[in-house]
Write an enzyme that holds these catalytic residues in place. Structure first.
Site, mmCIF file in Angstrom:
data_model
loop_
_atom_site.group_PDB
_atom_site.id
_atom_site.type_symbol
_atom_site.label_atom_id
_atom_site.label_comp_id
_atom_site.label_asym_id
_atom_site.label_seq_id
_atom_site.Cartn_x
_atom_site.Cartn_y
_atom_site.Cartn_z
ATOM 1 N N CYS A 276 -4.208 -5.718 -5.344
ATOM 2 C CA CYS A 276 -4.582 -4.678 -6.290
ATOM 3 C C CYS A 276 -5.531 -5.220 -7.362
ATOM 4 O O CYS A 276 -6.672 -5.545 -7.065
ATOM 5 C CB CYS A 276 -3.331 -4.040 -6.890
ATOM 6 S SG CYS A 276 -3.635 -2.389 -7.582
ATOM 7 N N HIS A 371 -0.728 -2.410 -1.906
ATOM 8 C CA HIS A 371 0.535 -3.070 -2.260
ATOM 9 C C HIS A 371 1.359 -3.376 -1.009
ATOM 10 O O HIS A 371 2.105 -2.522 -0.534
ATOM 11 C CB HIS A 371 1.338 -2.180 -3.199
ATOM 12 C CG HIS A 371 0.773 -2.082 -4.568
ATOM 13 N ND1 HIS A 371 1.258 -2.797 -5.635
ATOM 14 C CD2 HIS A 371 -0.265 -1.367 -5.044
ATOM 15 C CE1 HIS A 371 0.554 -2.526 -6.718
ATOM 16 N NE2 HIS A 371 -0.381 -1.651 -6.386
ATOM 17 N N GLU A 373 3.961 -5.150 -0.823
ATOM 18 C CA GLU A 373 5.403 -5.178 -1.091
ATOM 19 C C GLU A 373 6.022 -3.798 -0.916
ATOM 20 O O GLU A 373 7.209 -3.670 -0.645
ATOM 21 C CB GLU A 373 5.686 -5.717 -2.498
ATOM 22 C CG GLU A 373 5.616 -4.714 -3.629
ATOM 23 C CD GLU A 373 4.199 -4.258 -3.950
ATOM 24 O OE1 GLU A 373 4.049 -3.219 -4.598
ATOM 25 O OE2 GLU A 373 3.233 -4.934 -3.546
#
Length: 416
Positions: A276, A371, A373
């Site tokens: 990001c 992202h 995650e």
């Protein structure tokens, strides 16, 4: 709107009324949700149908009023396990139909109660579809949510003009350096929690989400999270095997310390992975520009093409800026006469051809704009954490070909 004051917007129950005003003069009426008062910020929309608690606590939303496009918000309440940080970071929250009661076995309190407790001003019962269409056509802009006493001046409804002037006085996102406002004040360590190579990673907190160091720790890494103002001396004192730059708020062109620090990391030959904001910082460190998107990418269903494999990943996004790098061709990084060698755009957004990843071919560095995650969200990109581990283990000069997208299924199994 043609009325001089907000009187027509207050409805039959002015005691519960709230008004959202945009800097172009467009106004939306609704009901107070969460705390009452005044809040201003950049108005953006999120298309995720789940994960509102993670959205609220994502530091990347600092100074932004978030509009949820999914109509029903608050159904699962709020718990103490899912936050991505220690507090709610959004400046304001806009929903259409808030849940009348939370219904989930993990719920500990209602969303409205949490917003009130943390002083977050919100608005409900507005046409979020019309608002989103307006932002897509005009671009994201500053706005303000006003409720309670903030709707009155000397006991009378305020003039629209005065609300617009207050909104116009709010700081713009372009040119804002915000990472220091959201970063951890002190370093801390996340210990390994799973099998894998015992790497030491330094993660620079530019607005990091708690799930990110957890994903690294699950792969056997010891993660030292350092504040945004850390120096190369601080990093090297920990003798890391790799360095990670996190997501975060603000304009990457204003993050001059982070760019300078990353150049020192690259000069030291340390393997680098960024996500990001960390992708934008890599782009600027390499000498590419960045620019502000008209309305950004915020949601958990964004299709991204892995250019090397041709595989499409569904990914989680939250960004309003992007890297200006050439797509479809190998380029020499412009900074300092090309001292960082060759670079390619590794991932491209399929909705609008925005750069979604960078891969250096002559220094051990890569990054993605989304992202991996993914909390909440899909796990298609979880293999990128394995790629970072392989980059540190292999000593390769490039991440190219390491733990590519065909590892997705195995990584997803590990996540689940």
């Amino acid at each position: 709107m043609t009325a001089d004051t907000i009187s027509p917007l207050l409805g039959e129950h002015p005691e519960d009324a709230a008004v959202l005003v945009l800097e172009d003069g467009r106004a939306f009426s609704g009901r107070a949700f969460g705390a009452t008062g005044t809040t201003t910020g950049e108005v953006v929309f999120n298309t995720g149908m789940t994960g509102y608690q993670e959205t609220l606590t994502d530091p990347s939303y600092h100074r932004q009023i978030v509009v949820m496009t999914a109509p029903h918000i608050g159904n699962t309440g709020v718990n103490d396990e899912d936050p991505e940080s220690h507090k709610i970071w959004v400046s304001g929250f806009v929903v259409r139909d808030p849940a009348r009661r939370a219904s989930n076995w993990r719920s500990e309190r209602s969303l409205d109660e949490e917003l009130r407790a943390q002083g977050v001003v919100g608005i409900s019962d507005i046409d979020t579809r019309a608002l989103t269409r307006h932002l897509r056509e005009r671009g994201v802009m500053r706005g303000g949510v006003f409720s309670g006493p903030a709707l009155l001046e000397h006991g009378y409804p305020r003039r629209i003009e005065s609300l617009v002037q207050e909104v116009a006085g709010a700081p713009a996102m372009a040119g804002a350096d915000l990472t220091g406002e959201v970063s951890t004040p002190q370093a801390y360590v996340v210990e390994p929690s799973g099998p894998g190579a015992p790497h030491t990673v330094v993660a620079i907190d530019l607005g990091i989400k708690s799930m990110t160091p957890q994903r690294l720790a699950e792969r056997g890494m010891r993660v030292h999270v350092l504040p945004a103002d850390a120096t190369i001396t601080d990093i090297q004192a920990l003798a890391p095997d790799g360095v990670f730059f996190s997501n975060g708020p603000g304009d990457p062109s204003a993050a001059t310390h982070a760019v300078a620090l990353l150049r020192e990391v690259l000069d030291a030959g340390l393997p680098y992975f960024g996500i990001c904001f960390g992708n934008q910082i890599l782009g600027r460190a390499l000498g590419f520009g960045t620019y502000k998107l008209e309305y950004g990418h915020r949601g958990i269903n964004q299709p991204v093409l892995d250019v090397r494999t041709g595989k499409v990943e569904i990914t989680s996004h939250n960004h309003g800026f992007a890297v200006d790098a050439p797509i479809g061709q190998e380029a020499t990084a412009p900074h300092d006469g090309g001292r960082y060698g060759r670079v390619v755009v590794s991932h491209v957004g399929l909705n609008d051809d925005v750069v979604e990843g960078l891969e250096c071919l002559d220094v051990p560095a890569f990054s993605v704009q989304y992202h991996p995650e993914a909390a909440a969200g899909p796990h298609d990109a979880a293999y990128l954490f394995d790629r970072f581990a392989d980059l540190m283990s292999s000593g390769a000069r490039s991440a190219s070909g390491l733990s590519a997208s065909d590892a997705t299924d195995a990584a997803s199994t590990k996540e689940n």
